[in-house]
Design a protein around this motif. Structure first.
Motif, PDB file in Angstrom:
ATOM      1  N   GLY A 189       0.810  -1.213   0.000  1.00 35.12           N
ATOM      2  CA  GLY A 189       0.000   0.000   0.000  1.00 35.12           C
ATOM      3  C   GLY A 189       0.843   1.263   0.000  1.00 35.12           C
ATOM      4  N   LYS A 190       1.970   1.216   0.686  1.00 34.53           N
ATOM      5  CA  LYS A 190       2.837   2.399   0.768  1.00 34.53           C
ATOM      6  C   LYS A 190       3.327   2.789  -0.617  1.00 34.53           C
ATOM      7  CE  LYS A 190       5.317   5.033   3.688  1.00 34.53           C
ATOM      8  NZ  LYS A 190       6.128   4.337   4.656  1.00 34.53           N
ATOM      9  N   LEU A 191       3.816   1.814  -1.359  1.00 31.83           N
ATOM     10  CA  LEU A 191       4.274   2.103  -2.722  1.00 31.83           C
ATOM     11  C   LEU A 191       3.099   2.551  -3.583  1.00 31.83           C
ATOM     12  CD1 LEU A 191       6.622   2.131  -4.687  1.00 31.83           C
ATOM     13  CD2 LEU A 191       6.183  -0.261  -5.188  1.00 31.83           C
ATOM     14  N   GLY A 192       1.953   1.885  -3.410  1.00 30.78           N
ATOM     15  CA  GLY A 192       0.770   2.226  -4.209  1.00 30.78           C
ATOM     16  C   GLY A 192       0.352   3.664  -4.016  1.00 30.78           C
ATOM     17  N   TRP A 227       2.072   6.196  -2.945  1.00 33.03           N
ATOM     18  CA  TRP A 227       3.061   7.146  -3.471  1.00 33.03           C
ATOM     19  C   TRP A 227       3.000   7.238  -4.987  1.00 33.03           C
ATOM     20  CZ3 TRP A 227       5.179  11.177  -1.563  1.00 33.03           C
ATOM     21  CH2 TRP A 227       5.451  11.270  -0.198  1.00 33.03           C
ATOM     22  N   LEU A 228       2.771   6.106  -5.645  1.00 35.53           N
ATOM     23  CA  LEU A 228       2.630   6.151  -7.104  1.00 35.53           C
ATOM     24  C   LEU A 228       1.402   6.966  -7.485  1.00 35.53           C
ATOM     25  CD1 LEU A 228       3.545   2.476  -7.990  1.00 35.53           C
ATOM     26  CD2 LEU A 228       4.894   4.507  -8.494  1.00 35.53           C
ATOM     27  N   PHE A 229       0.329   6.788  -6.712  1.00 42.04           N
ATOM     28  CA  PHE A 229      -0.872   7.570  -6.971  1.00 42.04           C
ATOM     29  C   PHE A 229      -0.565   9.060  -6.817  1.00 42.04           C
ATOM     30  CE2 PHE A 229      -4.677   9.652  -5.139  1.00 42.04           C
ATOM     31  CZ  PHE A 229      -5.472   9.613  -6.261  1.00 42.04           C
ATOM     32  N   LEU A 230       0.167   9.406  -5.756  1.00 38.81           N
ATOM     33  CA  LEU A 230       0.508  10.818  -5.557  1.00 38.81           C
ATOM     34  C   LEU A 230       1.404  11.323  -6.690  1.00 38.81           C
ATOM     35  CD1 LEU A 230       1.045  11.044  -1.701  1.00 38.81           C
ATOM     36  CD2 LEU A 230      -0.984  11.552  -3.053  1.00 38.81           C
ATOM     37  N   ALA A 231       2.273  10.456  -7.200  1.00 42.14           N
ATOM     38  CA  ALA A 231       3.119  10.856  -8.329  1.00 42.14           C
ATOM     39  C   ALA A 231       2.248  11.259  -9.513  1.00 42.14           C
ATOM     40  CB  ALA A 231       4.057   9.717  -8.722  1.00 42.14           C
ATOM     41  N   SER A 232       1.189  10.481  -9.767  1.00 42.98           N
ATOM     42  CA  SER A 232       0.311  10.830 -10.883  1.00 42.98           C
ATOM     43  C   SER A 232      -0.432  12.126 -10.585  1.00 42.98           C
ATOM     44  CB  SER A 232      -0.650   9.685 -11.194  1.00 42.98           C
ATOM     45  OG  SER A 232      -1.774   9.747 -10.364  1.00 42.98           O
ATOM     46  N   THR A 250       9.269  11.440 -11.220  1.00 44.64           N
ATOM     47  CA  THR A 250       8.130  12.351 -11.323  1.00 44.64           C
ATOM     48  C   THR A 250       8.593  13.803 -11.357  1.00 44.64           C
ATOM     49  OG1 THR A 250       6.940  10.742 -10.000  1.00 44.64           O
ATOM     50  CG2 THR A 250       5.879  12.857 -10.321  1.00 44.64           C
ATOM     51  N   PHE A 288      -3.306  -5.372  -5.671  1.00 44.00           N
ATOM     52  CA  PHE A 288      -4.580  -4.823  -5.197  1.00 44.00           C
ATOM     53  C   PHE A 288      -5.720  -5.374  -6.055  1.00 44.00           C
ATOM     54  CE2 PHE A 288      -1.355  -1.373  -4.876  1.00 44.00           C
ATOM     55  CZ  PHE A 288      -1.141  -1.447  -3.509  1.00 44.00           C
ATOM     56  N   ILE A 341      -0.794   1.636 -11.449  1.00 42.99           N
ATOM     57  CA  ILE A 341      -0.305   1.547 -10.062  1.00 42.99           C
ATOM     58  C   ILE A 341      -0.199   0.079  -9.663  1.00 42.99           C
ATOM     59  CG2 ILE A 341      -0.927   2.011  -7.658  1.00 42.99           C
ATOM     60  CD1 ILE A 341      -2.202   4.619  -8.624  1.00 42.99           C
ATOM     61  N   VAL A 366       3.318  -1.877  -8.537  1.00 44.15           N
ATOM     62  CA  VAL A 366       3.443  -2.434  -7.184  1.00 44.15           C
ATOM     63  C   VAL A 366       3.597  -3.951  -7.262  1.00 44.15           C
ATOM     64  CG1 VAL A 366       2.315  -2.705  -4.958  1.00 44.15           C
ATOM     65  CG2 VAL A 366       2.186  -0.530  -6.146  1.00 44.15           C
ATOM     66  N   LEU A 368       1.224   5.954 -15.933  1.00 42.71           N
ATOM     67  CA  LEU A 368       1.076   6.627 -14.639  1.00 42.71           C
ATOM     68  C   LEU A 368       1.389   8.111 -14.737  1.00 42.71           C
ATOM     69  CD1 LEU A 368       0.737   6.025 -11.482  1.00 42.71           C
ATOM     70  CD2 LEU A 368       3.213   6.200 -11.431  1.00 42.71           C
ATOM     71  N   LEU A 369       2.485   8.441 -15.447  1.00 43.98           N
ATOM     72  CA  LEU A 369       2.947   9.827 -15.421  1.00 43.98           C
ATOM     73  C   LEU A 369       2.520  10.640 -16.638  1.00 43.98           C
ATOM     74  CD1 LEU A 369       6.503   9.230 -13.956  1.00 43.98           C
ATOM     75  CD2 LEU A 369       4.444   9.960 -12.771  1.00 43.98           C
ATOM     76  N   PRO A 427      -2.028  11.770 -16.612  1.00 39.35           N
ATOM     77  CA  PRO A 427      -2.638  12.874 -15.864  1.00 39.35           C
ATOM     78  C   PRO A 427      -2.687  14.203 -16.625  1.00 39.35           C
ATOM     79  CG  PRO A 427      -1.254  11.603 -14.417  1.00 39.35           C
ATOM     80  CD  PRO A 427      -1.022  11.077 -15.793  1.00 39.35           C
TER      81      PRO A 427
END
Lengths: 194, 113, 593
Positions: A18-21, A23-28, B78, C137, C202, C206, C236-237, C240
């Motif tokens: 979840g931690k990596l997940g 952070w990747l979401f925040l990167a996007s 990023t 996930f 994502i 992961v 991912l990048l 957006p």
């Protein structure tokens, strides 16, 4: 079947999934807001004149204070869990939720003030980018509130079943929430002051 | 989880200190605004303060001061693309052939770059 | 990086299951096949939906090809049912041609190829190849599929709204896209599709980082996994900014803003009543910031699939595996700084043109490295010409033609001549259609036995391959001729109204017949696909005698994938190892003492 490393840490990466997940979401998210800030720069550079003082600095500053405080309560909601203090955790998480709601109330007054004067997003390039950036940021606040409401309400059960996993989830919620705060830290000077 | 109970106790104080510092910086940026600095200087000051505040949030509240290399790696990538996204469209806009003339039909469009 | 010992004990491994987990083994039909969280079911859902969209998008094109070959003649068979607003008396209106063009591009890229390549193959194969029990996930994985499904339905329904579907091209350039009919629903559909991609990417990253089996270090990963990992970072990048652009365009259309509308715009002699001050080129920047990496999202998974199949059917290790890995990572990185080579005609100055020409030439190098490595892998091999191998082999020259014809488009002086002609269409279709889609067909034939426990029929497969191969080249090769003759890509009458096109117009008829032939050729595939599910030759775990981890799981694998925890002992392509008893040494089999 269990997915490995949902709670426990994978030794070679030092991370739970979840931690990596998150952070990747925040990167996007960085790229999403990056595109909008880039839009702001291009539109402003191309504009004949750029309005100053159209927004209420006191209201913006109050909202900055609210969001910064909510970041502190959010990180405390997580730290309380780490110290096994459930009552404090509840208090801090609810406080964060209330502060988020206050932010939106304040925003509502700002929006309705503009709209009452007939200054909607169609009025000028500045107001267009103002409404788009703050609107999208506001949606992020609402999203955060939904997640918090879940952990105040039905999601809280997890604490008894799996305390570590619950603490992780609050940590990830916090990471998201601090990011929303961080975006506002840039939005405030860019839209209200400059 | 990255810390035991003792560490968290020590961090609590830090969290409140950072919160207070963020509020103080907010005060400074509003005060600087009241001084009505020239635009380029005002932008520099405001962005410098914002970047400082954002770094404090990221480093302390989001625990970035002590993270794992995969997260640093992803964020570094990023940041690089973020900088590309922020700068290159503007560079391209500035590097246009000839002078800026009103695009279609005239009007009050672009003053120079 | 990690090896067997650094993982420690099996305490956290997949075989470790708390007893209460067995309680929900038996799921109902809906949970098992529709709202499933199993990566294999989701992968198959993605793949089948993607294939259906590919077919639908191709049907749109076959209708367009009739109009191009015989402009103004009533469309046979279906013309009468298209309705007054689209084709009165069966004769296509220009507006409807534009809708078909815009939606063909959108459907093929965002709802066909990417979901099949990333959602389908990525979901089904990647966790198996890295020895994971599922994606990291699973619920987010399911959400990703359903967001894609909703986006697809939204796009399809847009044909039935008043004014029809989007008609401003898949690139949706403003100012046209800000004012043309149909665009709003297109943008809403795109928001769904972008959300789906983000959730998926994502999950892939992961899963790859966190759930690799014991002993599966980075340089032991199959090339397909590397390709998917890089692809996921691109999604991912890069997506957006397009999401931001879509929001801005929605604001322009719904809230009356003018982000992309300059001051003083006049439409049909009337000034447009907006505040103005916007910048139409800004859209192009945000759009191509995604859409150029998107090209690599289309091509990299296909390269990954082709690499697996070539290693397996040449019975040799891939030539230059490490160079290929570094190249694919480098491609991913560079793909973010080449986008404005689509924009040489926007009035960009020479400094930035030179920058983007240079980056474009640089990014062609790693692509050539990968293609060369695959080509050299064939050297001296005793090749098994299985159906997947036929498609994989065709991929090499087809992608090669697509790539090389791109070079003149990456250089401003030649691009200015070729811009917006059929040459461009020929170029990117060679990359995506006989390139990527052939790679994807190869993947379907290759992993079909793993998904169903049965092989597809080889005779029908060969018929599918050869008919498709001939027809698809007859569709796209003439486009280079038309384009060099200057034929514009957007003419709804096939360019008939301009005299200078007269010498190449007859190619439109050839392309028409070739595309309908290509349509008929797909019947071999459709029949083969459904027939083989029921009557195909039943196979065991490892029908291709392959080395990667997915072939150690049962065919089809159950929920949780592996019967015992997989452990990796060696690199991914240990074929024909000197001294070994067989010509393949799987990753999952320990060294014999």
């Amino acid at each position: 079947m269990n997915i490995p490393y949902t709670v426990e840490i994978r030794p070679d990466t030092g991370l739970a999934n979840g931690k990596l997940g998150i952070w990747l979401f925040l990167a996007s998210e960085v790229m999403l807001f990056g595109a909008l800030f880039s839009t702001y720069i291009i539109l402003r550079n191309g504009a004949a004149e750029w309005p100053h003082g159209e927004l209420s600095v006191p209201l913006g500053a109050i909202n900055t204070v609210i969001l910064i405080s909510s970041s502190v309560t959010m990180v405390m909601a997580w730290a309380s869990l780490k110290m096994n203090d459930w009552a404090k955790h509840r208090l801090y998480l609810i406080a964060t939720f209330v502060l988020a709601a206050l932010f939106l109330v304040n925003k509502y007054f700002e929006y309705s003030d503009h709209l009452a004067k007939g200054e909607g997003p169609w009025h000028s390039t500045f107001l267009a980018i103002y409404f788009t950036l703050t609107g999208l940021h506001g949606l992020h606040i609402v999203g955060g509130m939904i997640v918090m409401a879940y952990f105040i309400g039905p999601g809280a059960k997890l604490w008894r079943a799996n305390a570590d996993q619950f603490a992780n989830r609050i940590e990830y919620t916090g990471l998201y929430w601090h990011f929303v705060d961080l975006v506002w830290i840039f939005l405030f000077p860019v839209l209200y002051l400059l | 989880m990255h810390s035991d109970h003792g560490d968290v106790h020590a961090s609590v104080r830090k969290y409140f200190m950072i919160g207070a510092a963020l509020l103080i910086f907010t005060g400074i940026t509003v005060a600087a605004n009241l001084m009505h600095l020239a635009i380029p200087l005002a932008i520099t000051v405001a962005l410098a303060i914002a970047i400082t505040k954002a770094s404090m949030v990221a480093a302390v509240f989001m625990h970035l001061s002590d993270e794992k290399k995969w997260i640093y790696g992803a964020l570094l990538l990023t940041v690089v693309f973020f900088i590309v996204l922020m700068s290159v469209p503007s560079f391209t806009n500035m590097d246009s052939i000839g002078r800026h003339e009103p695009a279609i039909g005239g009007g009050e469009h672009p003053a120079g770059h | 990086m990690d090896n067997v010992s650094s993982h420690g004990t099996t305490a956290h491994g997949h075989v470790h299951e708390p007893p209460h987990e067995h309680a929900h083994e038996e799921l109902g039909w809906w949970r098992k096949y529709v709202f499933s969280v199993d990566h294999k079911v989701i992968g198959i859902q993605y793949a089948i939906t993607g294939l259906l969209f590919l077919l639908f998008g191709f049907c749109l094109m076959m209708i367009m090809r009739w109009q191009l070959a015989y402009p103004g003649r009533p469309i046979p068979l279906i013309g009468q049912w298209l309705g007054q607003a689209r084709a009165p008396m069966g004769i296509m209106l220009p507006e409807f041609y534009n809708q078909l063009g815009a939606m063909h591009g959108t459907i093929m890229v965002f709802m066909g190829v990417v979901p099949l390549a990333v959602g389908g193959f990525g979901n089904f194969v990647l966790p198996l190849q890295i020895g994971a029990p599922d994606m990291a996930f699973p619920k987010i994985n399911m959400a990703s599929y359903w967001a894609y499904f909703l986006g697809g339905v939204t796009m399809l329904l847009s044909f039935f709204q008043r004014g029809g579907a989007a008609q401003s091209g898949w690139t949706s350039y403003p100012p046209l896209a800000d004012i043309a009919d149909g665009q709003t629903v297109w943008l809403i559909g795109m928001v769904f599709l972008i959300t789906s991609s983000l959730l998926g990417s994502i999950n892939f990253i992961v899963t790859t980082v966190q759930l690799r089996a014991k002993g599966l270090s980075w340089m032991r990963l199959p090339f397909f996994v590397w390709a998917q990992l890089v692809t996921s970072f691109l999604l991912l990048l890069a997506f957006p900014p397009l999401e931001a652009a879509a929001v801005l365009q929605l604001m322009d259309r719904l809230a009356g803003t003018s982000f992309f509308l300059p001051s003083g715009l006049v439409i049909s002699g009337k000034p447009l009543a907006v505040a103005g001050g916007g910048n139409p080129v800004l859209w192009q920047h945000l759009f191509w910031f995604l859409a150029h990496p998107e090209v690599y999202v289309l091509i990299l998974p296909a390269m990954g699939i082709v690499s697996e199949i070539i290693a397996n059917n040449t019975r040799k290790p891939l030539w230059g595996y490490k160079a290929m890995v570094y190249s694919v990572v480098f491609i991913g990185f560079m793909s973010f700084v080449v986008w404005a080579h689509h924009m040489f005609m926007t009035g960009m100055g020479t400094t930035m043109s030179a920058f983007f020409q240079t980056t474009t030439m640089i990014i062609s190098i790693p692509s050539v490295v990968i293609l060369t490595a695959l080509l050299l892998s064939l050297w001296g091999a005793s090749i098994r010409f299985t159906t997947p191998m036929l498609f994989a082999l065709a991929f090499l020259p087809m992608f090669g033609i697509g790539g090389l014809t791109g070079l003149p488009l990456g250089l401003a002086p030649s691009d200015i001549h070729l811009h917006d002609t059929y040459y461009v269409i020929g170029h990117f279709h060679y990359v995506v259609a006989p390139g990527t889609i052939f790679g994807l067909f190869a993947g379907v034939y290759y992993w079909f036995p793993k998904a169903t426990g049965r092989k597809m029929n080889d005779l029908l497969g060969a018929l599918h391959f050869w008919t498709s191969f001939v027809c698809i080249n007859l569709v796209f090769m003439p486009m280079f001729i038309e384009g060099l003759a200057g034929m514009n890509r957007r003419m709804y009458d096939g360019g008939m109204q301009y005299k200078y096109n007269a010498s190449v117009l007859h190619w439109n008829v050839v392309q028409g017949y070739a595309s309908w032939g290509l349509g008929l050729a797909q019947i071999f595939f459709i029949v083969n696909f459904f027939m083989s599910i029921k009557w195909g030759k039943a196979v065991d775990r490892n029908p291709w005698e392959a080395t990667t981890l997915e072939w150690s799981a049962p065919s089809p694998p159950g929920h949780g994938n592996f019967l015992t925890e997989p452990i990796v002992y060696r690199g991914p392509y240990e074929y024909s190892v000197p001294g070994a008893a067989r010509d393949f040494s799987p990753q999952f089999e320990p060294e014999k003492a």
